[in-house]
Design an enzyme around this catalytic site. Structure first.
Site, short mmCIF file in Angstrom:
data_model
loop_
_atom_site.label_atom_id
_atom_site.label_comp_id
_atom_site.label_asym_id
_atom_site.label_seq_id
_atom_site.Cartn_x
_atom_site.Cartn_y
_atom_site.Cartn_z
N GLY A 133 17.76 6.66 -6.03
CA GLY A 133 17.04 7.20 -7.17
C GLY A 133 17.97 7.77 -8.22
O GLY A 133 17.77 7.57 -9.43
N SER B 139 10.78 -2.07 1.50
CA SER B 139 11.77 -2.35 2.53
C SER B 139 11.44 -3.69 3.19
O SER B 139 10.27 -4.06 3.31
CB SER B 139 11.74 -1.24 3.59
OG SER B 139 12.41 -1.63 4.77
N TYR C 288 6.81 4.17 9.63
CA TYR C 288 7.58 3.75 8.45
C TYR C 288 7.23 2.32 8.06
O TYR C 288 6.95 2.03 6.89
CB TYR C 288 9.08 3.85 8.76
CG TYR C 288 9.95 3.34 7.63
CD1 TYR C 288 10.12 4.09 6.47
CD2 TYR C 288 10.59 2.11 7.73
CE1 TYR C 288 10.92 3.63 5.43
CE2 TYR C 288 11.38 1.64 6.70
CZ TYR C 288 11.55 2.39 5.55
OH TYR C 288 12.32 1.92 4.52
#
Length: 286
Positions: A27, A138, A164
């Site tokens: 980020g 991802s 996740y």
């Protein structure tokens, strides 16, 4: 072939970009590069002091504002204070394979950080967005399995890695349904996905997996990992494009338009995940 890098970014003067989780890692790199290209970068972060120190002396224009995507009160406050156009929203903040924990809203911390919070933020800011929404995802979304009856891990035994993977698949399906709704309304706003591959950042600090340490030759350094997000945010790609590394298995390399997993292209499931997430976002704390 010439590989795309941050040096290929267009002039972004006059454009405003919001980046969540912009205080470190991918980020921060994304914020730095977009600001260097002329964008006005709004950094949504939990620790404003740390973010300020991170960009001190960095060329560009930065606006640092408090935002914790795992706290829906914080999300609503951030969105509620917004005025004017927002050209690009980058949902970058994320956590990976963390222990079970509930937020102040009584929600699963990992699911909220990676999916529910960005879902709420995007919908609240959507009326201001003029160009696109970029969802950091991802490759592990390909292994994700979603239980619509327990999206928030209330009744199942919690598993950090499975949570996740599921949260990342939910995000991919969110992009699909968001793009469908945008297109149906005649909007020119795009929803785009970006995977950094496997980048050597602090994201996996809590993960039980030792993959990054054992197989560094299959991973991206953070600078290269951020390229997928930068490409997705600035290049002329179709709605719901999936941008990821061009190397083996999409794990490392330079950005290219790839293809998300089959489960992330199911329009029926995408619509159901949207409705389940909307219900979840209104769930009372417990």
């Amino acid at each position: 072939m010439t590989k795309w890098t941050a040096n290929d970014l267009p002039d972004l003067t006059g454009r405003t970009v919001v980046i969540t989780g912009a205080g470190r890692g991918l980020g921060l790199i994304t914020a730095r590069e977009l600001a260097r290209a002329g964008a006005h970068v709004v950094m949504g972060v939990r620790d404003t002091g740390k973010a300020q120190r991170a960009v001190t002396g960095v060329p560009g224009t930065f606006d640092i504002r408090p935002l914790d995507v795992a706290d829906l009160t914080s999300v609503r406050a951030f969105a509620g204070s917004w005025s004017g156009d927002l050209h690009i929203l980058i949902n970058n903040a994320g956590v990976m394979d963390i222990p079970a924990e509930r937020t102040a809203d009584g929600l699963d911390l990992q699911t909220t950080t990676n999916h529910t919070g960005p879902f709420v933020l995007t919908n609240l800011l959507l009326e201001h967005i003029t160009d696109r929404v970029v969802h950091a995802t991802s490759q592990l979304h390909r292994q994700g399995k979603i239980d619509l009856s327990d999206l928030d891990w209330r009744t199942r035994k919690y598993d950090g890695m499975r949570a996740y993977e599921a949260s990342k698949l939910a995000g991919v399906l969110f992009s699909l349904e968001l793009q469908r709704r945008l297109s149906a309304s005649g909007s020119r706003v795009r929803s785009v996905l970006a995977s950094p591959g496997i980048a050597r950042t602090a994201l996996a600090a809590h993960s039980r997996s030792n993959f990054i340490n054992r197989f560094t030759f299959l991973t991206n350094d953070p600078e290269r990992g951020a390229l997928s997000v930068l490409y997705a945010a600035t290049q002329d790609v179709p709605g719901n494009s999936y941008v990821g590394p061009d190397g083996f298995g999409g794990l490392r390399g330079y950005p290219a338009v790839r293809r998300q997993g089959k489960a992330g292209l199911d329009p029926v499931m995408a619509a159901r995940v949207w409705e389940a997430t909307a219900d979840l976002a209104g769930a009372p704390a417990r």
